[in-house]
Design an enzyme around this catalytic site. Structure first.
Site, PDB file in Angstrom:
ATOM      1  N   GLU A 155      61.744  64.429  57.263  1.00 22.08           N
ATOM      2  CA  GLU A 155      62.201  65.615  56.518  1.00 22.08           C
ATOM      3  C   GLU A 155      62.891  66.627  57.422  1.00 22.08           C
ATOM      4  O   GLU A 155      62.425  66.919  58.521  1.00 22.08           O
ATOM      5  CB  GLU A 155      61.018  66.288  55.805  1.00 22.08           C
ATOM      6  CG  GLU A 155      61.462  67.531  55.025  1.00 22.08           C
ATOM      7  CD  GLU A 155      60.382  68.111  54.104  1.00 22.08           C
ATOM      8  OE1 GLU A 155      59.601  67.327  53.536  1.00 22.08           O
ATOM      9  OE2 GLU A 155      60.341  69.344  53.981  1.00 22.08           O
ATOM     10  N   GLY A 169      60.267  67.459  44.737  1.00 25.14           N
ATOM     11  CA  GLY A 169      60.241  68.454  43.662  1.00 25.14           C
ATOM     12  C   GLY A 169      61.015  67.979  42.446  1.00 25.14           C
ATOM     13  O   GLY A 169      61.728  68.756  41.800  1.00 25.14           O
ATOM     14  N   GLY A 170      60.876  66.696  42.096  1.00 26.43           N
ATOM     15  CA  GLY A 170      61.685  66.106  41.023  1.00 26.43           C
ATOM     16  C   GLY A 170      61.260  66.512  39.614  1.00 26.43           C
ATOM     17  O   GLY A 170      61.938  66.171  38.654  1.00 26.43           O
ATOM     18  N   SER A 172      49.347  62.008  48.974  1.00 26.73           N
ATOM     19  CA  SER A 172      49.312  63.203  49.828  1.00 26.73           C
ATOM     20  C   SER A 172      48.007  63.207  50.624  1.00 26.73           C
ATOM     21  O   SER A 172      47.077  62.448  50.302  1.00 26.73           O
ATOM     22  CB  SER A 172      49.375  64.460  48.954  1.00 26.73           C
ATOM     23  OG  SER A 172      48.168  64.547  48.202  1.00 26.73           O
ATOM     24  N   THR A 225      54.221  67.031  39.525  1.00 23.15           N
ATOM     25  CA  THR A 225      53.796  68.082  38.583  1.00 23.15           C
ATOM     26  C   THR A 225      53.882  67.661  37.114  1.00 23.15           C
ATOM     27  O   THR A 225      52.932  67.862  36.354  1.00 23.15           O
ATOM     28  CB  THR A 225      54.637  69.353  38.823  1.00 23.15           C
ATOM     29  OG1 THR A 225      54.435  69.756  40.178  1.00 23.15           O
ATOM     30  CG2 THR A 225      54.230  70.478  37.893  1.00 23.15           C
ATOM     31  N   ASP A 239      52.828  60.710  51.478  1.00 20.48           N
ATOM     32  CA  ASP A 239      53.697  61.821  51.075  1.00 20.48           C
ATOM     33  C   ASP A 239      53.412  63.036  51.967  1.00 20.48           C
ATOM     34  O   ASP A 239      52.257  63.461  52.084  1.00 20.48           O
ATOM     35  CB  ASP A 239      53.405  62.155  49.598  1.00 20.48           C
ATOM     36  CG  ASP A 239      54.392  63.155  49.028  1.00 20.48           C
ATOM     37  OD1 ASP A 239      55.522  63.231  49.542  1.00 20.48           O
ATOM     38  OD2 ASP A 239      54.027  63.859  48.062  1.00 20.48           O
ATOM     39  N   HIS A 285      58.715  72.230  45.104  1.00 25.10           N
ATOM     40  CA  HIS A 285      57.626  71.537  44.410  1.00 25.10           C
ATOM     41  C   HIS A 285      57.138  72.396  43.250  1.00 25.10           C
ATOM     42  O   HIS A 285      57.119  73.616  43.340  1.00 25.10           O
ATOM     43  CB  HIS A 285      56.447  71.302  45.367  1.00 25.10           C
ATOM     44  CG  HIS A 285      56.757  70.309  46.452  1.00 25.10           C
ATOM     45  ND1 HIS A 285      56.660  70.610  47.783  1.00 25.10           N
ATOM     46  CD2 HIS A 285      57.150  69.020  46.391  1.00 25.10           C
ATOM     47  CE1 HIS A 285      56.983  69.542  48.504  1.00 25.10           C
ATOM     48  NE2 HIS A 285      57.285  68.561  47.689  1.00 25.10           N
ATOM     49  N   GLY A 286      56.727  71.755  42.181  1.00 23.37           N
ATOM     50  CA  GLY A 286      56.157  72.487  41.045  1.00 23.37           C
ATOM     51  C   GLY A 286      57.234  73.010  40.118  1.00 23.37           C
ATOM     52  O   GLY A 286      58.376  72.538  40.141  1.00 23.37           O
ATOM     53  N   ASP A 330      56.240  64.314  57.884  1.00 24.46           N
ATOM     54  CA  ASP A 330      56.882  65.590  57.592  1.00 24.46           C
ATOM     55  C   ASP A 330      56.691  66.540  58.770  1.00 24.46           C
ATOM     56  O   ASP A 330      55.671  67.217  58.885  1.00 24.46           O
ATOM     57  CB  ASP A 330      56.297  66.196  56.306  1.00 24.46           C
ATOM     58  CG  ASP A 330      56.921  67.554  55.979  1.00 24.46           C
ATOM     59  OD1 ASP A 330      57.768  68.021  56.764  1.00 24.46           O
ATOM     60  OD2 ASP A 330      56.554  68.133  54.943  1.00 24.46           O
TER      61      ASP A 330
HETATM   62  P1  13P Z   1      56.810  67.964  41.944  1.00 22.35           P
HETATM   63  O1  13P Z   1      55.343  68.246  41.960  1.00 22.35           O
HETATM   64  O2  13P Z   1      57.609  69.188  41.809  1.00 22.35           O
HETATM   65  O3  13P Z   1      57.159  66.917  40.951  1.00 22.35           O
HETATM   66  O4  13P Z   1      57.169  67.381  43.386  1.00 22.35           O
HETATM   67  C1  13P Z   1      56.554  66.220  43.850  1.00 22.35           C
HETATM   68  C2  13P Z   1      56.911  65.956  45.258  1.00 22.35           C
HETATM   69  O5  13P Z   1      57.977  66.288  45.708  1.00 22.35           O
HETATM   70  C3  13P Z   1      55.933  65.262  46.083  1.00 22.35           C
HETATM   71  O6  13P Z   1      56.359  65.119  47.387  1.00 22.35           O
END
Ligand code: 13P
Length: 288
Positions: free
Chosen positions: A136, A209-210, A50, A233, A85, A178-179, A106
């Site tokens: 995106e 946001g996996g 990021s 996360t 990212d 995310h998170g 993005d």
């Molecule tokens: P999480 O922090 O929810 O795992 O998401 C990570 C993400 O999507 C990074 O682009």
């Protein structure tokens, strides 16, 4: 040992009905943890950077050098892509110059016309160097100032327009954030995912946001065409919990001082274990 574009690894994943994990780098320990997890489990991997991580770790060139030097040092020979990212336009260009093998531009906060126009330019510059491009459409929500906002679901028509620009894979908002997910989260929007997939053909889709998504929803998303899943996360939580535990177990020794490498070793191991757990869920083990 060199970095590879994420294009082929995601096409293979899409055909093979599994997903490649994108794991966000945060520090040196995470570089080591993810590379070892991939090598020891014969899994392809995408390392995500990021804008915040780029600033913290000394910029895109420092990170590209660090990752490739580590790959030599650890004798990594599984496919590794180094990927920007949620890159802003200038960040994507800086990473292209610095030796990254994949970039996400993005532009989801721009009106769609501007997002398309800027993405097209990133595709031109990246493809000239064999670098893969993620774009995106829609927005991925998340926590900011203690409040969780839900993302904006992507329009299938806009996804189709984006896919026609020649990007390599597409992140589309389908209710993912995310998170941590709030208790009243409705889950991923599978009818929307299906519709988007029908519109974009064989283009691999990306699930941001996996972290903290139940396994059955992850498996269903993969079945419907998701080939790249981003995780940050849960790896951060694993790292921090291990470091916290280290100090809790040694409260009495505080006056002696602690060796930083020893403190962080548990965090590295926990990050690696979380990464392997995700690779198992995504089905990428043994696919390298
Ligand atoms: P999480 O922090 O929810 O795992 O998401 C990570 C993400 O999507 C990074 O682009």
């Amino acid at each position: 040992m060199y970095l590879v574009s994420a294009k082929e690894m995601l096409q293979d994943a899409e055909h093979g009905h599994y997903a490649v994990g994108h794991f966000n780098l945060n520090n040196m320990e995470s570089v080591r943890a993810f590379l070892l997890a991939a090598q020891e489990n014969a899994s392809p991997i995408i390392l995500g950077v990021s804008g915040g991580t780029a600033k913290y770790m000394g910029g895109y060139r420092t990170i590209a050098d660090m990752v490739t030097d580590f790959m030599d040092f650890l004798k990594i020979n599984v496919p590794v892509a180094l990927h920007v990212d949620h890159g802003k336009y200038q960040e994507a260009l800086a990473a292209i110059d610095a030796g990254f093998s994949s970039v996400m531009f993005d532009g989801s906060s721009f009106p769609i016309e501007e997002n398309l126009e800027k993405t097209k330019e990133v595709v031109r510059l990246a493809h000239a160097k064999g670098i893969s491009v993620e774009a995106e459409v829609g927005g991925i929500g998340g926590e900011e100032d203690g409040k969780i906002s839900m993302g904006e679901c992507a329009s299938p028509a806009q996804c189709e327009m984006m896919a026609s620009l020649g990007i390599d894979f597409l992140a589309a908002g389908i209710g993912n954030i995310h998170g941590k997910y709030p208790a009243d989260w409705k889950g991923l929007n599978f009818p929307l995912l299906k519709e988007i997939k029908e519109r974009v053909g064989n283009m691999p889709l990306v699930l941001h946001g996996g972290s903290c998504i139940p396994g059955d929803q992850i498996r269903k998303a993969i079945e419907l065409g998701v080939a790249k899943i981003n995780v940050n996360t849960e790896c951060q939580m694993a790292f921090t919990a291990a470091v916290r535990k280290y100090f809790e177990q040694r409260k009495d020794e505080e006056s002696k001082g602690f060796a930083p490498r020893t403190v962080l070793a548990g965090g590295l191991d926990a990050t690696k274990a979380m990464c392997v757990q995700k690779m198992e869920l995504f089905g990428s083990i043994g696919k390298a």
